[in-house]
Each structure stands twice: as structure tokens, then as C-alpha cells.
Design a protein around this motif. Structure first.
Motif, PDB file in Angstrom:
ATOM      1  N   ASN A   1      19.259  27.416 -11.540  1.00 21.35           N
ATOM      2  CA  ASN A   1      19.557  26.640 -12.741  1.00 21.35           C
ATOM      3  C   ASN A   1      18.867  25.281 -12.636  1.00 21.35           C
ATOM      4  O   ASN A   1      19.491  24.262 -12.397  1.00 21.35           O
ATOM      5  CB  ASN A   1      21.072  26.489 -12.901  1.00 21.35           C
TER       6      ASN A   1
ATOM      7  N   GLN B   1      25.686  21.577 -13.915  1.00 22.94           N
ATOM      8  CA  GLN B   1      25.376  22.192 -12.621  1.00 22.94           C
ATOM      9  C   GLN B   1      23.884  22.450 -12.430  1.00 22.94           C
ATOM     10  O   GLN B   1      23.496  23.116 -11.477  1.00 22.94           O
ATOM     11  CB  GLN B   1      26.211  23.460 -12.412  1.00 22.94           C
ATOM     12  N   ARG B   2      23.025  21.914 -13.300  1.00 22.73           N
ATOM     13  CA  ARG B   2      21.578  22.042 -13.108  1.00 22.73           C
ATOM     14  C   ARG B   2      21.161  21.272 -11.858  1.00 22.73           C
ATOM     15  O   ARG B   2      21.466  20.083 -11.727  1.00 22.73           O
ATOM     16  CB  ARG B   2      20.818  21.449 -14.287  1.00 22.73           C
TER      17      ARG B   2
ATOM     18  N   TYR C   1      38.077  24.425 -23.717  1.00 19.10           N
ATOM     19  CA  TYR C   1      37.367  23.470 -22.873  1.00 19.10           C
ATOM     20  C   TYR C   1      38.345  22.436 -22.345  1.00 19.10           C
ATOM     21  O   TYR C   1      39.355  22.160 -22.972  1.00 19.10           O
ATOM     22  CB  TYR C   1      36.286  22.720 -23.677  1.00 19.10           C
TER      23      TYR C   1
ATOM     24  N   LYS D   1      24.387  19.810 -25.280  1.00 23.63           N
ATOM     25  CA  LYS D   1      25.474  20.393 -26.071  1.00 23.63           C
ATOM     26  C   LYS D   1      24.976  20.736 -27.464  1.00 23.63           C
ATOM     27  O   LYS D   1      25.248  21.805 -27.984  1.00 23.63           O
ATOM     28  CB  LYS D   1      26.656  19.430 -26.138  1.00 23.63           C
TER      29      LYS D   1
ATOM     30  N   ASN E   1      29.509  24.440 -18.307  1.00 25.18           N
ATOM     31  CA  ASN E   1      28.468  25.256 -18.926  1.00 25.18           C
ATOM     32  C   ASN E   1      27.961  24.634 -20.226  1.00 25.18           C
ATOM     33  O   ASN E   1      26.768  24.706 -20.524  1.00 25.18           O
ATOM     34  CB  ASN E   1      28.982  26.670 -19.206  1.00 25.18           C
TER      35      ASN E   1
ATOM     36  N   GLN F   1      35.209  25.279 -16.370  1.00 19.78           N
ATOM     37  CA  GLN F   1      33.891  25.914 -16.250  1.00 19.78           C
ATOM     38  C   GLN F   1      33.176  25.925 -17.599  1.00 19.78           C
ATOM     39  O   GLN F   1      31.957  25.722 -17.666  1.00 19.78           O
ATOM     40  CB  GLN F   1      34.017  27.337 -15.704  1.00 19.78           C
ATOM     41  N   ASN F   2      33.918  26.135 -18.674  1.00 18.82           N
ATOM     42  CA  ASN F   2      33.321  26.110 -20.006  1.00 18.82           C
ATOM     43  C   ASN F   2      32.701  24.753 -20.317  1.00 18.82           C
ATOM     44  O   ASN F   2      31.614  24.681 -20.902  1.00 18.82           O
ATOM     45  CB  ASN F   2      34.346  26.487 -21.078  1.00 18.82           C
TER      46      ASN F   2
ATOM     47  N   LYS G   1      31.612  21.072  -9.051  1.00 20.48           N
ATOM     48  CA  LYS G   1      32.141  22.431  -9.177  1.00 20.48           C
ATOM     49  C   LYS G   1      33.576  22.348  -9.673  1.00 20.48           C
ATOM     50  O   LYS G   1      34.222  21.309  -9.595  1.00 20.48           O
ATOM     51  CB  LYS G   1      32.038  23.194  -7.859  1.00 20.48           C
TER      52      LYS G   1
ATOM     53  N   GLU H   1      25.872  21.774 -19.126  1.00 20.68           N
ATOM     54  CA  GLU H   1      25.007  22.206 -18.022  1.00 20.68           C
ATOM     55  C   GLU H   1      24.912  21.174 -16.897  1.00 20.68           C
ATOM     56  O   GLU H   1      23.840  20.866 -16.404  1.00 20.68           O
ATOM     57  CB  GLU H   1      23.628  22.577 -18.556  1.00 20.68           C
TER      58      GLU H   1
END
Length: 186
Positions: free
Chosen positions: A91, A84-85, A40, A31, A79, A75-76, A61, A82
């Protein structure tokens, strides 16, 4: 670590309570100093268990059953830190980002614990003690879906868990935290 929602270097308060969240070192580092706004989902304001779906591979997800604005804000957050790495994807995690592996390993432990609990070889207290030692509350709560007594204890025994975010009359399924907000009730 203590995360400053608005980074100190961007004018965020060093000591204002509403500017603090707890997070892991990796999320806090990723972050970094990114500029934050109100778009968010935050764990102290939203039901982030409702916001996300966790699976046995370590993936997270966004819950597509939420209103569109809720999906965007969830989703924000994904992101921003991160989450979802994953290996073998576009990613990729850094060599120090092991969060996906921790989620996967915790899923395995929680699944084994569920089997042991159901066959009577461990108690509810054993499950809670193991969950506390591993962390990853959302994974334990997902794995123990349908076992109300354990889910109730996961809510009551983990300080800071918002009990009103779960419906005790419906197997402790997540519910809207902000139902009067028509645009983003989550």
C-alpha cells in the motif's frame, strides 16, 4: 481543511455543523466524494486515540483490545483516508502523501523531547510548545506515556481534546467515550 463528512456532491450539507471535521489536505483529498455511513469512528464522536495504536515507524493500526464492532469502524476510518499507506509495502503512498514520514519525524522529535525533559534540559512548557508546532497529538501522547504532567497538559492545552476520554487516575490512559453503547463503547 474543513472536511464534509457527507460530500456536498452527495447531498451533504455545506453549512451543517455536524457535517464538518477538520483534517489535513491529504486525508480530505483521499476521502474525496466517497459515500459515508455510520460505520466509522469519528474524532468528534469516538475516542479515536483509543481506536488506534501508533508506533515509531509511522504506522497506525487498529487497537485489537476493542470490541469487534469498534475494530471494524476504526478500520473503516483508516481505509477511508488510507492512513496505512507506507513505503516498502503493498500500500504505497503517492509522491505527495508524506503523512507516514510526518508521523515518523514527529515520533523522533517527541522521543528526543522526552529524553530532554527527563534529564531536565527542557521544561514542560517547552514540550507543549514543540508539540503544538509539530502537531500529531496522538504521537506526543503515546511517547509521553507514564509522564502524567505532560499528558495532562497535552489534554488541557490542545483545544478540542475531550478530557473525559482519558482516566486521570490511571496515567491518562484512554477510556470509552460512549460507555452506555454496548456494541461500540469507544
Amino acid at each position: 481543511e474543513v472536511e464534509h463528512i457527507v460530500a456536498k456532491s452527495e447531498g451533504g450539507s455545506l453549512t451543517e455543523w455536524n457535517n464538518f471535521l477538520l483534517c489535513c489536505k491529504i486525508c480530505n483529498t483521499i476521502k474525496g466524494k466517497k459515500v459515508i455511513n455510520n460505520d466509522y469512528h469519528w474524532p468528534h464522536l469516538n475516542n479515536t486515540f483509543y481506536s488506534f495504536i501508533y508506533d515509531e515507524t509511522g504506522r497506525i493500526k487498529v487497537n485489537e483490545k476493542m470490541p469487534e464492532l469498534s475494530q471494524i469502524r476504526a478500520q473503516n476510518l483508516l481505509n477511508l483516508v488510507e492512513l496505512q499507506r507506507l513505503p516498502k509495502t503493498n500500500n504505497l503512498p503517492s509522491h505527495t502523501d508524506y503523512r507516514w514520514r510526518d508521523r515518523w519525524e514527529t515520533w523522533e522529535k517527541a522521543s528526543r523531547s522526552k529524553e530532554q525533559f527527563l534529564n531536565g534540559s527542557i521544561t514542560e512548557n517547552d514540550v507543549i510548545m514543540l508539540a503544538k508546532s509539530c502537531g500529531q497529538w496522538s504521537i506526543w501522547f503515546t511517547v509521553f506515556k507514564g509522564i502524567d504532567s505532560v499528558r495532562a497538559r497535552l489534554i488541557s492545552d490542545f483545544p478540542g481534546t475531550c478530557a473525559s476520554c482519558f482516566d486521570a487516575n490511571n496515567h491518562y490512559e484512554p477510556i470509552e467515550r460512549n460507555p452506555s453503547n454496548n456494541e461500540d463503547p469507544i
